[in-house]
Design an enzyme around this catalytic site. Sequence first.
Site, PDB file in Angstrom:
ATOM      1  NE  ARG A 153     -14.414  -7.660  49.754  1.00 36.62           N
ATOM      2  CZ  ARG A 153     -13.302  -7.234  49.350  1.00 36.62           C
ATOM      3  NH1 ARG A 153     -12.300  -7.757  49.703  1.00 36.62           N
ATOM      4  NH2 ARG A 153     -13.301  -6.701  48.350  1.00 36.62           N
ATOM      5  CE1 TYR A 154     -15.081 -11.203  54.921  1.00 40.50           C
ATOM      6  CE2 TYR A 154     -13.747  -9.370  54.354  1.00 40.50           C
ATOM      7  CZ  TYR A 154     -14.220 -10.700  53.984  1.00 40.50           C
ATOM      8  OH  TYR A 154     -13.635 -11.346  53.082  1.00 40.50           O
ATOM      9  NE  ARG A 157     -11.996  -8.222  60.136  1.00 36.97           N
ATOM     10  CZ  ARG A 157     -12.421  -9.244  60.882  1.00 36.97           C
ATOM     11  NH1 ARG A 157     -12.718  -8.861  61.981  1.00 36.97           N
ATOM     12  NH2 ARG A 157     -12.434 -10.580  60.435  1.00 36.97           N
ATOM     13  CB  CYS A 166       4.033   4.022  48.169  1.00 39.76           C
ATOM     14  SG  CYS A 166       2.499   3.440  48.725  1.00 39.76           S
ATOM     15  CB  CYS A 170       6.815  -2.554  46.574  1.00 43.30           C
ATOM     16  SG  CYS A 170       7.002  -1.695  48.178  1.00 43.30           S
ATOM     17  CB  CYS A 173       2.624  -2.812  44.637  1.00 43.40           C
ATOM     18  SG  CYS A 173       1.021  -1.918  45.360  1.00 43.40           S
ATOM     19  NE  ARG A 175      -5.100  -0.823  46.798  1.00 43.71           N
ATOM     20  CZ  ARG A 175      -5.631   0.583  47.123  1.00 43.71           C
ATOM     21  NH1 ARG A 175      -4.817   1.368  47.824  1.00 43.71           N
ATOM     22  NH2 ARG A 175      -6.852   0.735  46.823  1.00 43.71           N
ATOM     23  CG  ASP A 334      -2.249 -10.923  46.305  1.00 43.33           C
ATOM     24  OD1 ASP A 334      -2.551 -11.687  46.881  1.00 43.33           O
ATOM     25  OD2 ASP A 334      -2.414  -9.571  46.781  1.00 43.33           O
ATOM     26  CG  ASP A 371      -5.908 -11.526  50.325  1.00 41.55           C
ATOM     27  OD1 ASP A 371      -7.149 -12.173  50.649  1.00 41.55           O
ATOM     28  OD2 ASP A 371      -5.395 -10.636  50.721  1.00 41.55           O
ATOM     29  CE  LYS A 378      -4.947 -12.049  55.889  1.00 36.18           C
ATOM     30  NZ  LYS A 378      -5.468 -10.780  55.766  1.00 36.18           N
TER      31      LYS A 378
END
Length: 451
Positions: A153-154, A157, A166, A170, A173, A175, A334, A371, A378
Site C-alpha cells: 500500500r505504501y 513497505r 493462529c 482472540c 481480532c 481478521r 477496530d 486505525d 493510523k
Amino acid sequence: MKNQSAPRAEKYFMECGNSEAEDEPPGAAAIVSSLEEEPPGTSAQRRRFFGHIPDSLWNDWKWHFRHRITTVNQLTGFIPLTPEEQAQLKLVTIKYPLSVTPYYLSLIDPADPEDPIRKQAIPSFDEIALAGIGVEDPLEERRDSVVPGLVHRYPDRVLMVLTDICPMLCRHCTRKREWQNGGWVRTASEVEAMLDYIRAHKTIRDVVISGGDPLTLSTSHLEDIISRLRRIEHVEIIRIGTRFPVVLPQRIDNELCAMLSKYGPIWLNTQFNHAREVTPEAAAACDKLLRSGVPVSNQSVLLRGINDSVEIQTKLCQGLLKIKVRPYYLFQCDEVEGTEHLRTPVEVGIKIIEGMRGYTSGLAVPTFVIDLPQGGGKVPVQSNYILAQTGNELLVRNYRGHIYHCHNPRVKAKAKLVPVPVPVKVPVPVKVAVPVKKGGIRDADRVIVRS
Ligand code: SF4
C-alpha cells in the site's frame, strides 16, 4: 472451587492424547527439538488444570498446539458453563470458532466470568447478538494485495501474509472474517511470487511478516523465507507480527532464536493486553528474543472490561518495561463485526493516556491510535495540552492541570538558515540547517495484522 474441573481436564487430555497427526502445526515435521530447554518458570495457574502434565510436555510448544481447546464440550472441562451458556457458545462458534492453548487457558480464573484473560479467549454470545454492528474488513486489507498474500500500500513497505492460522483465536481480532477458511499456508510458488515482487520493487526496504501468526510455521520453513528475503539487497529490515510470546511463549525456543539471530535486523511486535499475561514464561520468551538481537515492542488493543482503565494500562505498561518490552501502540479496537461488545468510546483511550502521562515514565506510555476505516491509516489521538496561542506565546497545561506560558520563537519567512561562513582556519563549511520535506512520511504500519 477452582480445582473442581481438574479431573475432567485430565480426562480430556487422556482422551485426545493420540490426536497428534491431525493437529500438528504446519511444517512441524521439519522441526528438530534436540535443544535442551530451560524450564520457563512455574506458575500457580498451571497447577489448577495441568499439574499432571510433565514439564517435558508443558515446555513443548507443539504439545500445546496439538492440545488447543477448540470445542465448547472441551471447554466445559475447564470453565463452568450452564447448559444455556453452552448452547449459546455453540451457536457462536459456528460463525466464530474457538481456539485456546492450554498455556493461555491456565491463566484464566474459571470462577470469574469477568476475568480479563477469559474475555479475550472464550466466546461471548454478544459476538452474534450484536453482529449487525461493524464490518467484516474495516481496514480494507483485501484491496491492496498485489499478489496473493502480499499487501503493498505504501512505497517502502509490504506485508507478507504466510498463513491464516493462529494458536489462539482472540475474540477481538480484526481478521475474524478469515476464521472460517479452515487454515491455509502459502504454497512454495505463492511465496516465490511474493519474493519476485519484492525483488522487482527496489523502493521496498521494510517487510512485515504477519498473518495469521507466522510463528505457527516451523522454524525451518520460516528460515527458508527469511533467508531469501535477506538476500534481497534493498530489504533493510524485517518485522514479525506475532502473539506467541503472550499465548504460547514456549514457541520462543532456542532453535527459533538462533535462527532469527542470523538474519537481523529483525523486529518483533507482539500484543500483551493485560498485566496478568506478563508471566514468568512470557518474560523468559521476550528475554530470549532480546538476547538474540530481536527488539520486542507491544501493540495492545483497548478492550472494554479487559484493560479500559488507567490503573490496568499503567500496570501493564510498567510490567512490560520490567521485561524490557517497549509499550509502543494502544489501538482503538477496530470496527469489526462480532467485536462490538469489546469496543470502547474513543474518549476512554484519550483519558487513559492522559491519566498515564506525567504519572509514570514516558517510556511506559504508548501512543493511542485509531486505525481509520477504509484503509485511512493510523492516526494518533490525544488530549490537547495547548490551551491557547497568541503572538509569540503558548499557553500550555501540564499533567496536573497547572498552566504555563511558553515563549514560541517566530521564524521569518525569508530567514532561511544557510551554511555558517567558513572561518580562516576551518577547511570545510559547517551546515546548520537541514531541509525538512513537506508532508513528511506516510505511516504504513497499519498493514500490520494485530498479532
Ligand atoms: S489478534 Fe492476532 S493472534 Fe489473535 S487471532 Fe487475530 S491475527 Fe491471530
